[in-house]
Design a protein around this motif. Structure first.
Motif, PDB file in Angstrom:
ATOM      1  N   GLN A 197       0.829  -1.219   0.000  1.00  0.00           N
ATOM      2  CA  GLN A 197       0.000   0.000   0.000  1.00  0.00           C
ATOM      3  C   GLN A 197       0.860   1.266   0.000  1.00  0.00           C
ATOM      4  O   GLN A 197       0.474   2.292  -0.559  1.00  0.00           O
ATOM      5  N   LEU A 198       2.022   1.181   0.639  1.00  0.00           N
ATOM      6  CA  LEU A 198       2.884   2.367   0.713  1.00  0.00           C
ATOM      7  C   LEU A 198       3.564   2.693  -0.609  1.00  0.00           C
ATOM      8  O   LEU A 198       3.766   3.867  -0.926  1.00  0.00           O
ATOM      9  N   ARG A 199       3.903   1.664  -1.361  1.00  0.00           N
ATOM     10  CA  ARG A 199       4.656   1.921  -2.612  1.00  0.00           C
ATOM     11  C   ARG A 199       3.920   2.895  -3.531  1.00  0.00           C
ATOM     12  O   ARG A 199       4.479   3.935  -3.902  1.00  0.00           O
ATOM     13  N   PRO A 200       2.664   2.617  -3.905  1.00  0.00           N
ATOM     14  CA  PRO A 200       1.999   3.582  -4.785  1.00  0.00           C
ATOM     15  C   PRO A 200       1.754   4.929  -4.114  1.00  0.00           C
ATOM     16  O   PRO A 200       1.780   5.965  -4.771  1.00  0.00           O
ATOM     17  N   LEU A 201       1.550   4.901  -2.801  1.00  0.00           N
ATOM     18  CA  LEU A 201       1.277   6.157  -2.103  1.00  0.00           C
ATOM     19  C   LEU A 201       2.478   7.111  -2.217  1.00  0.00           C
ATOM     20  O   LEU A 201       2.328   8.290  -2.571  1.00  0.00           O
ATOM     21  N   VAL A 202       3.681   6.600  -1.938  1.00  0.00           N
ATOM     22  CA  VAL A 202       4.853   7.505  -1.964  1.00  0.00           C
ATOM     23  C   VAL A 202       5.165   7.957  -3.389  1.00  0.00           C
ATOM     24  O   VAL A 202       5.575   9.098  -3.615  1.00  0.00           O
ATOM     25  N   VAL A 203       4.940   7.070  -4.344  1.00  0.00           N
ATOM     26  CA  VAL A 203       5.200   7.451  -5.739  1.00  0.00           C
ATOM     27  C   VAL A 203       4.184   8.504  -6.181  1.00  0.00           C
ATOM     28  O   VAL A 203       4.557   9.527  -6.787  1.00  0.00           O
ATOM     29  N   ASP A 204       2.924   8.311  -5.853  1.00  0.00           N
ATOM     30  CA  ASP A 204       1.894   9.296  -6.223  1.00  0.00           C
ATOM     31  C   ASP A 204       2.184  10.651  -5.578  1.00  0.00           C
ATOM     32  O   ASP A 204       1.995  11.703  -6.196  1.00  0.00           O
ATOM     33  N   ALA A 205       2.611  10.618  -4.325  1.00  0.00           N
ATOM     34  CA  ALA A 205       2.922  11.877  -3.636  1.00  0.00           C
ATOM     35  C   ALA A 205       4.076  12.591  -4.345  1.00  0.00           C
ATOM     36  O   ALA A 205       4.064  13.813  -4.523  1.00  0.00           O
ATOM     37  N   MET A 206       5.075  11.839  -4.774  1.00  0.00           N
ATOM     38  CA  MET A 206       6.210  12.457  -5.492  1.00  0.00           C
ATOM     39  C   MET A 206       5.774  13.052  -6.816  1.00  0.00           C
ATOM     40  O   MET A 206       6.183  14.154  -7.193  1.00  0.00           O
ATOM     41  N   THR A 276      12.077   3.838  -9.572  1.00  0.00           N
ATOM     42  CA  THR A 276      12.971   3.655  -8.436  1.00  0.00           C
ATOM     43  C   THR A 276      12.285   3.810  -7.078  1.00  0.00           C
ATOM     44  O   THR A 276      12.450   2.962  -6.196  1.00  0.00           O
ATOM     45  N   SER A 277      11.516   4.866  -6.899  1.00  0.00           N
ATOM     46  CA  SER A 277      11.067   5.206  -5.542  1.00  0.00           C
ATOM     47  C   SER A 277      10.102   4.207  -4.942  1.00  0.00           C
ATOM     48  O   SER A 277       9.997   4.090  -3.722  1.00  0.00           O
ATOM     49  N   GLY A 278       9.387   3.486  -5.780  1.00  0.00           N
ATOM     50  CA  GLY A 278       8.474   2.477  -5.249  1.00  0.00           C
ATOM     51  C   GLY A 278       9.136   1.127  -5.055  1.00  0.00           C
ATOM     52  O   GLY A 278       8.483   0.155  -4.670  1.00  0.00           O
ATOM     53  N   SER A 279      10.429   1.066  -5.297  1.00  0.00           N
ATOM     54  CA  SER A 279      11.123  -0.233  -5.199  1.00  0.00           C
ATOM     55  C   SER A 279      11.759  -0.370  -3.823  1.00  0.00           C
ATOM     56  O   SER A 279      12.860   0.089  -3.602  1.00  0.00           O
ATOM     57  N   PHE A 280      11.020  -0.946  -2.892  1.00  0.00           N
ATOM     58  CA  PHE A 280      11.648  -1.151  -1.576  1.00  0.00           C
ATOM     59  C   PHE A 280      11.019  -2.328  -0.860  1.00  0.00           C
ATOM     60  O   PHE A 280       9.812  -2.567  -0.975  1.00  0.00           O
ATOM     61  N   PRO A 281      11.820  -3.058  -0.110  1.00  0.00           N
ATOM     62  CA  PRO A 281      11.298  -4.201   0.638  1.00  0.00           C
ATOM     63  C   PRO A 281      10.837  -3.819   2.035  1.00  0.00           C
ATOM     64  O   PRO A 281      10.142  -4.594   2.693  1.00  0.00           O
ATOM     65  N   ALA A 282      11.244  -2.630   2.513  1.00  0.00           N
ATOM     66  CA  ALA A 282      10.988  -2.269   3.912  1.00  0.00           C
ATOM     67  C   ALA A 282      11.032  -0.754   4.061  1.00  0.00           C
ATOM     68  O   ALA A 282      11.610  -0.063   3.221  1.00  0.00           O
ATOM     69  N   ILE A 283      10.428  -0.294   5.143  1.00  0.00           N
ATOM     70  CA  ILE A 283      10.523   1.133   5.458  1.00  0.00           C
ATOM     71  C   ILE A 283      11.057   1.307   6.875  1.00  0.00           C
ATOM     72  O   ILE A 283      10.913   0.415   7.732  1.00  0.00           O
ATOM     73  N   ALA A 284      11.690   2.456   7.088  1.00  0.00           N
ATOM     74  CA  ALA A 284      12.097   2.885   8.431  1.00  0.00           C
ATOM     75  C   ALA A 284      11.345   4.182   8.682  1.00  0.00           C
ATOM     76  O   ALA A 284      11.285   5.036   7.797  1.00  0.00           O
ATOM     77  N   TYR A 285      10.745   4.314   9.863  1.00  0.00           N
ATOM     78  CA  TYR A 285      10.086   5.592  10.130  1.00  0.00           C
ATOM     79  C   TYR A 285      10.284   6.030  11.564  1.00  0.00           C
ATOM     80  O   TYR A 285      10.640   5.235  12.440  1.00  0.00           O
ATOM     81  N   ILE A 286      10.078   7.320  11.754  1.00  0.00           N
ATOM     82  CA  ILE A 286      10.205   7.929  13.084  1.00  0.00           C
ATOM     83  C   ILE A 286       8.938   8.729  13.333  1.00  0.00           C
ATOM     84  O   ILE A 286       8.575   9.591  12.532  1.00  0.00           O
ATOM     85  N   LYS A 287       8.278   8.410  14.449  1.00  0.00           N
ATOM     86  CA  LYS A 287       7.101   9.200  14.827  1.00  0.00           C
ATOM     87  C   LYS A 287       7.382   9.853  16.170  1.00  0.00           C
ATOM     88  O   LYS A 287       8.205   9.366  16.954  1.00  0.00           O
ATOM     89  N   ALA A 335      -2.718  12.342   5.390  1.00  0.00           N
ATOM     90  CA  ALA A 335      -3.709  11.630   6.208  1.00  0.00           C
ATOM     91  C   ALA A 335      -3.565  10.122   6.023  1.00  0.00           C
ATOM     92  O   ALA A 335      -3.588   9.351   6.986  1.00  0.00           O
ATOM     93  N   ARG A 336      -3.376   9.716   4.785  1.00  0.00           N
ATOM     94  CA  ARG A 336      -3.329   8.278   4.479  1.00  0.00           C
ATOM     95  C   ARG A 336      -2.088   7.616   5.100  1.00  0.00           C
ATOM     96  O   ARG A 336      -2.187   6.532   5.661  1.00  0.00           O
ATOM     97  N   VAL A 337      -0.945   8.286   5.007  1.00  0.00           N
ATOM     98  CA  VAL A 337       0.273   7.650   5.518  1.00  0.00           C
ATOM     99  C   VAL A 337       0.231   7.591   7.052  1.00  0.00           C
ATOM    100  O   VAL A 337       0.671   6.600   7.656  1.00  0.00           O
ATOM    101  N   HIS A 338      -0.337   8.623   7.686  1.00  0.00           N
ATOM    102  CA  HIS A 338      -0.456   8.569   9.153  1.00  0.00           C
ATOM    103  C   HIS A 338      -1.416   7.454   9.564  1.00  0.00           C
ATOM    104  O   HIS A 338      -1.205   6.767  10.561  1.00  0.00           O
ATOM    105  N   ASP A 339      -2.451   7.276   8.764  1.00  0.00           N
ATOM    106  CA  ASP A 339      -3.432   6.229   9.044  1.00  0.00           C
ATOM    107  C   ASP A 339      -2.813   4.840   8.835  1.00  0.00           C
ATOM    108  O   ASP A 339      -2.912   3.959   9.693  1.00  0.00           O
TER     109      ASP A 339
END
Ligand code: FMN
Length: 375
Positions: A197-206, A276-287, A335-339
């Motif tokens: 779900q994150l892959r298309p979201l980050v690409v669309d945002a870019m 490139t940007s949607g090509s990832f196996p994992a994410i790291a995040y900080i909240k 909103a979507r990524v926080h959700d």
């Protein structure tokens, strides 16, 4: 075009000089945009200058390098923001710029530890700015020799750490890798349904950012195209390589072309983002629990430590910040990524980065440390 072109197209938000009121810059001469990555010779006898020589290698938004350093006495420094180097369109509250002060301070601490010095950091000693940063210092640093300080092993990774915008392999992280990164204060998630779900979201945002002219121009305006431009102004984002030099000479790749959605340069960049940007196996995040300035600095401490740790593990990282940004076109992505990441009301996502294995990349340009010194 060569694979180098990706370097610029997927990055979000921008001068020189301008400083805190009443402070004037001690100006040096730049020769080689990558020279600051190689620290040669004996360490500077002044621990502060030695530490800052490494701190300027910190990851920071759009590579604006907004750090102003004022030495006080023989063991202190005030760090402030070059206000002309902020990114008002994509970073309207200077949140990301503040994170980039956290990364700078943490690298100074790591470098000082190598020589047995601790650093006492007082954030915003003259008061905490609210909506935007101002002339007041972001931090006061006091360097103290301390027998209890142990050299931080992440020091050796500082010159090897680079933001990697290439395509990532799909191999997921091992448990050992995840634990090592988690200890530095990031959350790792590689749950397949979330990643899908994150892959298309980050690409669309870019893509949305690229198609939002005021935001996109913050990238275009700091694009250094070709070796001469990169060495003349060693900050911002870069496009380089033999093909870029040729296309630049032909007028196919330049600021005007990059700003034009109908151009070959723009379309190539867009296509690169998709690959490139949607090509990832994992994410790291900080909240963070809220969104205070101090939490933003802390996010920077954790991000750079995780980035250094990842470097030591042979992993690459690439922040994907668009969906976290506070301008209107990003509202649905925000909103979507926080959700998706399950943040509670009031909590704030400060950093989101893809993480995995990728081919190596070259260092980004840097002004020499002396450029940041002000009197
Ligand atoms: C708060 C923050 C946000 C960032 N966001 C992005 C981003 O959205 N896209 C990107 O390509 N790089 C992003 N970066 C990475 C910077 O562009 C990078 O650190 C800078 O260009 C210097 O390159 P280096 O990290 O290789 O030294 C971000 C860095 C920070 C600290």
């Amino acid at each position: 075009m060569t694979s180098r072109r990706h370097v610029l197209m997927m990055i979000p938000a921008v001068g020189l000089v301008t400083a805190c009121a009443g402070w004037s810059r001690i100006t040096p001469v730049q020769t080689d945009a990558r020279a600051p990555w190689t620290v040669t010779g004996p360490p500077d006898p002044d621990i502060r200058l030695d530490a800052f020589r490494y701190a300027i290698l910190a990851p920071n938004p759009h590579n604006r390098q907004p750090w102003l350093i004022k030495l006080i006495g023989d063991d202190q420094a005030l760090i402030a923001c070059d206000l002309d180097r902020r990114l008002p369109q994509t970073d309207p509250f200077d949140r990301q710029i503040t994170i980039g002060f956290g990364t700078f301070i943490e690298l100074a601490k790591i470098a000082a530890s190598k020589r047995g010095f601790g650093v006492v950091v007082t954030p915003f000693p003259d008061g905490v700015p609210t909506d935007r940063l101002d002339q007041r210092p972001v931090a006061h640093l006091q360097f103290r020799r301390d027998p209890a300080v142990v050299a931080d092993p992440l020091f050796q990774e500082i010159p090897k750490r680079h933001t990697n915008r290439l395509a990532y392999q799909q191999a997921t992280l091992t448990g050992v890798e995840q634990s090592a990164l988690t200890r530095e204060g990031v959350t790792i998630n590689q749950e397949p349904s979330l990643i899908a779900q994150l892959r298309p979201l980050v690409v669309d945002a870019m893509i949305t950012e690229m198609k939002t002219p005021p935001a996109w121009m913050e990238t275009v305006n700091v694009m250094r195209i070709g070796a001469a431009a990169i060495n003349a102004t060693p900050d911002g984002l870069i496009l380089e390589g033999a093909m870029i030099e040729t296309l630049h000479t032909m007028g196919v790749v330049n600021q005007t072309q990059l700003a034009n959605p109908d151009s070959f340069a723009f379309k190539t960049g867009l296509s690169d983002v998709k690959k490139t940007s949607g090509s990832f196996p994992a994410i790291a995040y900080i909240k963070t629990a809220s969104n205070s300035r101090v939490e933003q600095l802390e996010a920077g401490y954790h991000y750079v430590r995780a980035n250094l740790r990842a470097t030591g593990l042979g992993l690459s990282m690439h922040p994907l910040s668009q969906a976290l940004q506070e301008y209107s076109e990003m509202t649905p992505y925000f909103a979507r990524v926080h959700d998706l990441l399950g943040l509670k009301a009031g909590e704030r996502l400060q950093m989101l980065a893809r993480i995995g294995k990728a081919s190596s990349v070259s260092p980004s340009p840097r002004w020499p440390m002396e450029k940041h010194l002000i009197s």
